[in-house]
Design a protein around this motif. Structure first.
Motif, mmCIF file in Angstrom:
data_model
loop_
_atom_site.group_PDB
_atom_site.id
_atom_site.type_symbol
_atom_site.label_atom_id
_atom_site.label_comp_id
_atom_site.label_asym_id
_atom_site.label_seq_id
_atom_site.Cartn_x
_atom_site.Cartn_y
_atom_site.Cartn_z
ATOM 1 N N GLU A 180 0.818 -1.212 0.000
ATOM 2 C CA GLU A 180 0.000 0.000 0.000
ATOM 3 C C GLU A 180 0.857 1.269 0.000
ATOM 4 N N LEU A 181 2.032 1.188 0.651
ATOM 5 C CA LEU A 181 2.891 2.378 0.682
ATOM 6 C C LEU A 181 3.426 2.705 -0.706
ATOM 7 N N ALA A 184 0.582 3.974 -2.736
ATOM 8 C CA ALA A 184 0.281 5.367 -2.398
ATOM 9 C C ALA A 184 1.236 6.293 -3.137
ATOM 10 N N PRO A 202 13.692 4.515 3.144
ATOM 11 C CA PRO A 202 13.442 4.903 4.539
ATOM 12 C C PRO A 202 12.614 3.878 5.308
ATOM 13 N N VAL A 203 11.614 3.299 4.656
ATOM 14 C CA VAL A 203 10.777 2.332 5.370
ATOM 15 C C VAL A 203 11.558 1.048 5.640
ATOM 16 N N LYS A 275 14.534 7.421 14.798
ATOM 17 C CA LYS A 275 13.550 8.070 13.939
ATOM 18 C C LYS A 275 12.317 7.228 13.658
ATOM 19 N N SER A 276 12.523 5.954 13.248
ATOM 20 C CA SER A 276 11.341 5.167 12.936
ATOM 21 C C SER A 276 10.557 4.864 14.204
ATOM 22 N N PRO A 278 10.159 6.953 17.396
ATOM 23 C CA PRO A 278 10.458 8.111 18.228
ATOM 24 C C PRO A 278 10.060 7.872 19.687
ATOM 25 N N GLU A 279 10.210 8.846 20.465
ATOM 26 C CA GLU A 279 9.924 8.873 21.907
ATOM 27 C C GLU A 279 11.151 8.664 22.760
ATOM 28 N N ALA B 117 -1.530 3.481 5.225
ATOM 29 C CA ALA B 117 -0.403 3.626 4.306
ATOM 30 C C ALA B 117 0.265 4.983 4.411
ATOM 31 N N ILE B 118 0.430 5.457 5.642
ATOM 32 C CA ILE B 118 1.204 6.676 5.806
ATOM 33 C C ILE B 118 2.628 6.282 6.195
ATOM 34 N N LEU B 119 3.566 7.189 5.923
ATOM 35 C CA LEU B 119 4.969 6.828 6.072
ATOM 36 C C LEU B 119 5.395 6.886 7.537
ATOM 37 N N PRO B 120 5.869 5.760 8.087
ATOM 38 C CA PRO B 120 6.170 5.704 9.514
ATOM 39 C C PRO B 120 7.358 6.565 9.913
ATOM 40 N N HIS B 121 8.244 6.879 8.945
ATOM 41 C CA HIS B 121 9.454 7.619 9.309
ATOM 42 C C HIS B 121 9.251 9.122 9.183
ATOM 43 N N ARG B 122 8.038 9.538 8.810
ATOM 44 C CA ARG B 122 7.790 10.966 8.662
ATOM 45 C C ARG B 122 6.766 11.432 9.687
ATOM 46 N N PHE B 130 3.582 15.283 1.504
ATOM 47 C CA PHE B 130 4.222 14.314 0.616
ATOM 48 C C PHE B 130 3.883 14.522 -0.864
ATOM 49 N N TYR B 162 4.722 11.536 15.225
ATOM 50 C CA TYR B 162 4.922 10.449 14.285
ATOM 51 C C TYR B 162 3.674 9.576 14.267
ATOM 52 N N SER B 164 3.128 6.527 14.630
ATOM 53 C CA SER B 164 2.991 5.518 15.683
ATOM 54 C C SER B 164 2.457 6.105 16.982
ATOM 55 N N GLN B 165 2.475 7.440 17.094
ATOM 56 C CA GLN B 165 1.964 8.062 18.324
ATOM 57 C C GLN B 165 0.485 8.380 18.225
#
Lengths: 279, 405
Positions: A180-181, A184, A202-203, A275-276, A278-279, B117-122, B130, B162, B164-165
């Motif tokens: 899907e990425l 997209a 990056p992913v 980065k991938s 965070p926190e 399908a959003i980018l996890p690193h952004r 994007f 991000y 994931s949050q």
């Protein structure tokens, strides 16, 4: 059983002879280039006062993996200096780093290409299996024939052994990017390059960094073997210890290899996670 | 209404010999047989339809019905096997790769996916900008636009978080915002809310409708959920085995299912949310007029075996409701007179409902109604029909077929 014998050994010997005699110029070129890299890296690090290099490594470790590992790194490296293995440590570090730089420069594009092309992937897979499982001693001899004795064949042997995991994991990481990425990205009108650099790499980065990590670890495991062809460094001390039955000396050098392994492992593991998550 | 997307005879066969499969389809072989005998997968075939500008067009069907494939054909994420896809007058099946990329950038708001399908690193902002980033819009400009949209979808304050949050609903807002930021007007949404829990899902549906009011995009929404299809869709295409079996408004589909498959499908539907007073009302058998005398009115009531009758003027504007029992008492009281005058005290208020009112609201009003039928009126307040107790119950049962269709 057979009236004849398939002359694999002759083929290989002939091929190596042919390569050495006909393509010697190319190998000399590669050799000079690798020597330039590894020698400058080594001299550069030796030019610094040990304390400064230790502080630099500790700072990098702190940044990538936190203060606990950073303190461990500082203490471990001070120990290496204290027991007189500083020069050997720097030699080994430059050998491993040079091999790893070459692995990344060559392995990343090949891994990406393997992810894009099923055909190339099916060709390269048996080659990688071969590189990883063929006993390292077997290609030490041609390495010496091509590149002579010293640091360079050490780098090359380490390179051959450390390359497969990076190609494999880069391939895997990019193939595992959710469909899907990439859909997209396509749906927004991304070019193939944009898709690769803004989405896929990056992913896939955590997996790719696991590949870097694995290849460094494998590279370190080649340190002693490389010492057999005159690569020097900590491997040489281990080897000397074994040959003279000086268990203590061998152990000391082995310990510094372990310290180096832990530091490099934590730094590269930190790269994959930043980065991938965070926190 | 203007046509935005015209699809003609579209087919998609997955496999190495699509022409053989197409021939077999023409000969009437089923999808299963083609898979078994020819090893070709029929994704979509024999599909033609039109999507109008600014409508929400829902593709609805069970998994494997070809709805997602069809949607991916519309922006050519899948290459069509045969057929035409004409968007804003351009047949996109004829574009080469570069033209297609340009076309997607100009016409499609990307795509919104079930798993976001959003980018996890952004960050949120990085994701929302994007599409514009791909187009080479300057950082300043694209971030300004992205922030605007972030505010509109209710993500402000989270732009530096991000993915994931964020919760699922918030993540899908990012997906939506990413699409809206691009300056294009066709939005493709693939099961966009299916991964969300029911309450959030409902909320997102409402928000989408609200945004659509402002943004006026042409939306193609894929879902397997009939309730969602009926809630969102201006028109709905129901798919089965790679074909469209029926296209129509929610009301069309629920009241006039094209075949048994659709009928079985809509059986489980919450009919009360879809049917309107207009669909379930019954024709008025007879009304009393202002000039009718009490005896004439009573005759009309008896003739139709009613318990009361609505009185209107000649323009069908409602005057009131006359209860049979009261009328009989009134006539008995003035039995001896030859011409009994009509007394306005006999007229009771009539509860009126608009013909567009959904059935579930009608039911509420009906239960508060003390006597007589509900009068169904149009916008000009004219009597169109009545709703009596029976009509509500029949409408909710499965075999309902409107009389006035």
């Amino acid at each position: 059983m057979f009236p004849f014998r398939i002359p694999i050994k002759d083929w290989i010997s002939d091929a190596v002879d042919f390569l050495v005699s006909e393509l010697g110029v190319i190998f000399d070129g590669i050799s000079a280039f690798v020597y330039f890299l590894v020698d400058n890296l080594k001299d550069g690090m030796l030019a610094l006062h040990p304390i400064i290099l230790i502080l630099l490594i500790a700072a990098l470790t702190w940044y990538m993996a936190g203060w606990k590992i950073s303190i461990f790194a500082a203490l471990g490296l001070l120990l290496a200096e204290n027991i007189g293995l500083w020069q050997a440590f720097v030699e080994t570090l430059s050998l491993v780093l040079t091999a790893e730089i070459l692995v990344m420069v060559i392995g990343l594009p090949l891994g990406i290409y393997a992810a894009k092309s099923d055909r190339f992937n099916s060709i390269i897979r048996p080659v990688l299996d071969f590189m990883q499982t063929m006993p390292a001693f077997v290609y030490l001899i041609p390495a010496v024939m091509f590149f002579g004795l010293g640091l360079v064949p050490g780098v090359v042997a380490t390179f051959v052994f450390a390359l497969p995991p990076l190609i494999r994991l880069t391939n895997l990481g990019i193939r595992q990017v959710p469909k899907e990425l990439t859909e997209a990205a396509d749906a927004f009108g991304a070019t193939n390059m944009q898709k690769l650099f803004k989405v896929q790499i990056p992913v896939a980065k955590p997996t790719i960094m696991a590949g870097v990590n694995q290849s460094i670890m494998l590279g370190l495991s080649m340190v002693v073997i490389a010492a057999m062809i005159g690569a020097g460094g900590l491997g040489a001390d281990v080897l000397r210890g074994i040959q003279r039955l000086q268990v203590g000396q061998g152990f000391e050098a082995g310990l510094v290899v372990v310290i180096l392994a832990i530091i490099l492992d934590r730094i590269t593991a930190g790269f994959g996670q930043r980065k991938s998550q965070p926190e | 209404m203007e046509e935005k997307i015209v699809i003609k005879n579209l087919a998609k066969i997955f496999g190495n010999n699509p022409s053989k499969a197409l021939k077999a389809l023409k000969e009437g072989l089923s999808k299963e047989k083609i898979l078994k005998e020819l090893k070709q997968i029929v994704g979509v075939h024999d599909v033609s339809f039109t999507v109008r500008k600014k409508e929400i067009f829902v593709l609805m069907g069970l998994s494997g019905s070809g709805k997602s494939t069809l949607q991916r054909l519309i922006n050519r994420l899948h290459e069509p096997t045969t057929g035409e896809i004409i968007i804003n007058g351009t047949d996109i099946t004829k574009l080469d790769n570069n033209e297609l990329r340009e076309f997607r950038r100009k016409n499609f708001c990307g795509m919104v996916f079930q798993n976001f399908a959003i980018l996890p690193h952004r960050t949120v902002l990085g994701n929302v900008e994007f599409g514009l980033e791909l187009q080479g819009v300057s950082k300043e400009e694209r971030q300004k636009k992205a922030m605007e949209i972030i505010k509109q979808v209710g993500l402000d304050g989270n732009e530096n978080s991000y993915p994931s949050q964020l919760s699922g609903g918030m993540q899908q807002r990012v997906g939506l915002a990413r699409g809206l930021t691009v300056d294009a007007d066709i939005m493709l949404m693939d099961e966009a809310f299916s991964a969300l829990d029911p309450l959030i899902r409902r909320q997102m549906q409402d928000e989408l409708l609200e945004l659509q009011d402002k943004m006026q995009k042409t939306i193609i929404f894929v879902t397997h959920d009939l309730d969602e299809a009926f809630r969102l869709g201006d028109r709905i295409a129901i798919m089965k085995d790679g074909r469209i079996v029926q296209i129509g408004t929610a009301e069309d589909i629920i009241s006039k299912p094209a075949d048994d498959y659709v009928k079985a499908f809509v059986e489980d539907m919450d009919r009360s949310a879809v049917l309107t007073a207009g669909t379930i009302m019954q024709p008025v058998k007879e009304t009393a007029f202002i000039n009718d005398g009490p005896r004439t009115i009573l005759r009309k009531i008896r003739k139709n075996a009613l318990t009361g009758i609505i009185m209107t003027d000649t323009k069908k504007t409602i005057k009131g409701y006359i209860i049979a029992k009261e009328l009989v008492e009134y006539i008995n009281k003035h039995k001896e007179k030859e011409n009994i005058p009509f007394d306005d005290s006999l007229l009771h208020d009539v509860t009126k409902v608009d013909s567009e009112m959904p059935l579930n609201e009608v039911i509420n009003i009906y239960s508060d109604n003390r006597y007589g039928p509900l009068a169904v009126t149009n916008k000009q307040n004219k009597l169109l029909g009545v709703i009596v107790k029976g009509s509500v119950i029949t409408a909710l049962s499965e075999d309902f077929e409107p009389e006035n269709s």
